[in-house]
Design an enzyme around this catalytic site. Sequence first.
Site, PDB file in Angstrom:
ATOM      1  N   LYS A 128       0.835  -1.199   0.000  1.00 35.10           N
ATOM      2  CA  LYS A 128       0.000   0.000   0.000  1.00 35.10           C
ATOM      3  C   LYS A 128       0.867   1.245   0.000  1.00 35.10           C
ATOM      4  CE  LYS A 128      -4.158  -1.695   2.321  1.00 35.10           C
ATOM      5  NZ  LYS A 128      -4.864  -1.695   3.607  1.00 35.10           N
TER       6      LYS A 128
ATOM      7  N   GLY B 139      13.942  -6.413  23.585  1.00 40.01           N
ATOM      8  CA  GLY B 139      14.496  -5.191  22.999  1.00 40.01           C
ATOM      9  C   GLY B 139      14.000  -3.959  23.734  1.00 40.01           C
TER      10      GLY B 139
ATOM     11  N   HIS C  31       3.557  31.403  28.754  1.00 40.11           N
ATOM     12  CA  HIS C  31       3.338  30.852  30.092  1.00 40.11           C
ATOM     13  C   HIS C  31       1.848  30.620  30.295  1.00 40.11           C
ATOM     14  CE1 HIS C  31       3.830  30.266  34.412  1.00 40.11           C
ATOM     15  NE2 HIS C  31       2.807  31.073  34.587  1.00 40.11           N
TER      16      HIS C  31
ATOM     17  N   GLU D 223      16.724  -6.519  27.577  1.00 39.37           N
ATOM     18  CA  GLU D 223      17.626  -5.734  26.718  1.00 39.37           C
ATOM     19  C   GLU D 223      19.074  -6.154  26.967  1.00 39.37           C
ATOM     20  OE1 GLU D 223      19.619  -3.933  24.391  1.00 39.37           O
ATOM     21  OE2 GLU D 223      17.592  -3.146  24.139  1.00 39.37           O
TER      22      GLU D 223
ATOM     23  N   ARG E 190      14.847  -2.930  13.029  1.00 38.02           N
ATOM     24  CA  ARG E 190      14.360  -3.178  11.677  1.00 38.02           C
ATOM     25  C   ARG E 190      15.538  -3.361  10.727  1.00 38.02           C
ATOM     26  NH1 ARG E 190       9.014  -2.571  11.108  1.00 38.02           N
ATOM     27  NH2 ARG E 190       9.205  -2.333   8.847  1.00 38.02           N
TER      28      ARG E 190
ATOM     29  N   GLY F  84      14.839  -0.771  22.879  1.00 33.83           N
ATOM     30  CA  GLY F  84      14.999   0.430  22.060  1.00 33.83           C
ATOM     31  C   GLY F  84      13.653   1.119  21.877  1.00 33.83           C
TER      32      GLY F  84
END
Length: 458
Positions: free
Chosen positions: A40, A177, A435, A200, A265, A179
């Site tokens: 797609k 993982g 602010h 990890e 990836r 990340g």
Amino acid sequence: MSAGAENFDIVILGGGSGGYACALRAAELGLSVALVEKGKLGGTCLHMGCIPTKALLHAAEVADTAREGEQFGVKTTFESVDMKGVNAYKDGVISRLYKGLQGLVKSRKVELVEAEGRLVAKNTVEAGGRTLVGKHVVLATGSYARTLPGLEIGGRVMTSDQALFLDDVPGRVVVLGGGVIGVEFASVFRSFGAEVTIVEALPRLVAAEDEAVSKQLERAFRKRKIAFRTGVKFAGATQSGDTVAVSLESGETIEADLLLVAVGRGPNASGMGYEEQGVAMDRGFVLTDERLRTNVEGVYAVGDIVPGLQLAHRGFAQGIFVAEEIAGLSPAVIDEMGIPRVTYCEPEIASVGLTEAQAREKYAEVETLEYNLGGNGKSQILQTQGFVKLVREKDGPVVGVHMIGARMGEQVGEAQLIYNWEALPSDVAALIHAHPTQNEALGEAHLALAGKPLHAHA
């Protein structure tokens, strides 16, 4: 094979962020463009990445808000997460964006070829029985969710691709993982009510970020009861019935209902004829120079197949760059360090430029400053904790901005201007920040670094 070849100024292989951005910009510049996409239009980012994951993260934020109403004096109760409803909301967002993108490509008169393409000569792509010849060819075939050697995806073991289509919320999840993708999914699953453990191998979560950010995220995750094991390697996974047993090299075994593999990836660049045409590659990535040219004349590459940050907005920028380069506009080379990075877990992480460690390697002397969000009115209203950390070359410009806290991704726009325009702390201190906003925290950090702190201890 069709008898006649069709000729274009540019043939682009891949219609994800990098490919379609290149197509849109090139068409805008009057070039004829063929865009080849087997899936797609919009690619990973729109259909399997940025957009759906951020929709899940927003649903997760809504779940947390319902749970935490009491602390704001609002009596709300959290009942449950209806994954069917969450998926319908997510798919609705994707579908609106997809329709818009299809309309854009059509309106710019880009020739969209919806078929699998292959590079058959340095200037020719074959797709769907058509032969597309380009004065220039752009490789933009993106990335895929990686796994580890010997770890089969299937059943209770999945990547982010399958995790986007869950029918219900698993009770216990192990995320392999720590990340960006790992901590985002850990954050979603926790908000949806799952017990979560991150595994990890590196010594800290989000190891590419500044160390102070990692520490703050780990503190926040402990508070959210998201467990994590860092500095520990994965040894194997065994599925039986409705569970998966995850074993670590430390000897520990963790039982879960789902193992989410989030180990990054990989480049989607093999088996499409690149090697045969002599395109230089390294570990599956396509190598380019700083102007995104491959070693084969007339062939460029953009996005996740080019070593560097795998981010949709890097793909957009590179696609635009290549279109302008081909059109003869000689665009300025993209500074990879100037690309903003956001991790959308709760709390959010946003950064641009060098970490403190990178700056210390590069410059003789470095100054840093952390402005705590405890001093920021809007952050207190939102009940979030975190900081804005600035890194500067001593007596020089700000070379790194690192932020953590709810909604901090929205502040990275100004942060990237500060980095890319090589602003001095005094330059930013002179600007007036509204602010009460979280944006003020950036202003306050620069006031403090310029030697005139306001809502911060000197």
